[in-house]
Design an enzyme around this catalytic site. Structure first.
Site, short mmCIF file in Angstrom:
data_model
loop_
_atom_site.label_atom_id
_atom_site.label_comp_id
_atom_site.label_asym_id
_atom_site.label_seq_id
_atom_site.Cartn_x
_atom_site.Cartn_y
_atom_site.Cartn_z
CG ASP A 1 -7.47 -2.18 -3.10
OD1 ASP A 1 -8.05 -1.49 -2.24
OD2 ASP A 1 -6.24 -2.18 -3.25
CB SER B 95 -0.95 -0.06 1.21
OG SER B 95 -1.97 0.88 1.09
CG HIS C 145 -5.82 -2.28 0.57
ND1 HIS C 145 -5.40 -1.58 -0.56
CD2 HIS C 145 -5.07 -1.82 1.59
CE1 HIS C 145 -4.44 -0.74 -0.21
NE2 HIS C 145 -4.22 -0.87 1.09
#
Ligand SMILES: *[C@@H]1O[C@H](CO)[C@@H](O)[C@H](O)[C@H]1NC(C)=O
Ligand SMILES: *[C@@H]1O[C@H](CO)[C@@H](O)[C@H](O)[C@H]1NC(C)=O
Length: 322
Positions: free
Chosen positions: A219, A100, A275
């Site tokens: 995500d 991320s 995610h």
């Protein structure tokens, strides 16, 4: 005449059949609201070490959790730059695994770190590479209340830019002039400012051996999720989502993404899950091979035909995903 099993012959023989015994380590850079000592980060680091058989290190920024929220990304990248320069384990080169927000710190190290050891492969899980149009989901903790209040001040205000990490890559398509003018991190990282484009950043980024961009199909933290592939909205509108190859960053090759792609070094991967929710199987399939030394030799012998096929597949996957 040299006997068949003379020491020098044996040495050459061993060298030829075990060319990958020298593997370089990787570093992992975690995302926002996380830290190296958290269970999830520890587990993924250890799994990558176990599956690949190479050394790996989670690199912490400051105190972890708090700084991941409130230290500006340019400073976070500087912290990691200083750390990797001091690690003698990385001297021969290393790979980066980004989670991320950690991907932007990692790219900051690749592009900005003066005199750092060479980065070979960059493996990105859910990286907001082209920005994100919404603050990462966070819930109702104290930190999120602080963050929320900061954002209400205006994400492109000097104050918020200096105190909230994600403001460095919040790219609101309906506020592009303010973004380009005030956002302190992503416009530099992506060489978006016409009068400030730095060819050194491009040179460094395009010297990567492989860039593996993993996007997760479900995500809902990154808006849009295609930012994991450098896809994004056009300036001024929230639709349509442009494929990476349709963005100016790509067509005008601001940071070398196009150069890398045309050399067959970008892998656009679409994985199932939310995610950074990578399965063990996908980790073994998409991440681990790049942590083993073999990929560097695979890369040099890869054929353009298979590359074109990969790209066709990738384009199709992107259409399906959008
Ligand atoms: C990694 O391998 C060690 C030793 O075999 C094992 O104890 C550990 O549980 C493994 N960790 C993970 C996260 O797979
Ligand atoms: C580009 O970046 C390099 C490395 O950080 C720096 O030395 C150089 O001065 C920069 N060039 C320009 C034109 O800003």
């Amino acid at each position: 005449m040299m006997p068949l099993l003379s020491p020098s012959f044996l040495f050459i023989f061993i060298f030829i059949i075990f060319p990958s015994s020298h593997s370089i380590p990787f570093i992992l850079i975690h995302g926002i609201a996380d830290q190296c000592s958290h269970l999830g980060v520890k587990k993924i680091t250890q799994q990558l070490i176990n599956f690949s058989g190479v050394e790996g290190y989670c690199i912490e920024v400051g105190n972890g959790y708090w700084d991941s929220w409130f230290m500006p990304l340019l400073d976070q990248a500087k912290v990691v730059c200083e750390k990797v320069k001091k690690m003698k384990e990385l001297k021969e080169g290393y790979n980066i695994v980004g989670l991320s927000q950690g991907n932007l710190i990692g790219r900051g190290v690749v592009e900005f770190c003066e005199g750092g050891p060479p980065v070979k492969n960059f493996i990105s899980l859910s990286g907001p590479h082209a920005g994100t149009a919404s603050v990462p989901l966070c819930g109702s903790g104290t930190l999120c209340i602080i963050a929320d209040n900061l954002i209400k001040e205006g994400v492109y205000s000097d104050y918020v830019q200096a105190h909230l990490a994600p403001s460095g890559y919040l790219k609101l398509p309906n506020a592009i002039p303010a973004y380009l003018d005030k956002c302190r991190f992503l416009p530099l990282l992506n060489n978006e400012l016409p009068d400030k484009r730095n060819s050194t950043y491009k040179e460094r980024f395009s010297s990567l051996q492989n860039l593996v961009l993993i996007m997760f199909e479900e995500d809902n933290v990154l808006i849009p999720k295609e930012t994991s592939w450098f896809g994004y909205y056009p300036d001024g509108a929230f639709n349509p989502i442009l494929q990476p190859q349709q963005t100016k960053l790509y067509t005008e090759d601001w940071i070398g993404l196009r150069t890398l792609d045309e050399a067959g070094r970008v892998k656009f991967i679409s994985a199932s899950g939310g995610h950074i929710g990578i399965s063990d199987a996908d980790m073994k399939k998409y991440v681990v091979p790049y942590l083993n030394d073999q990929t560097s030799t695979e890369h040099s012998t890869s054929k353009s035909g298979s590359r074109r096929m990969m790209q066709r597949v990738n384009r199709r996957e992107l259409f399906r995903a959008t």
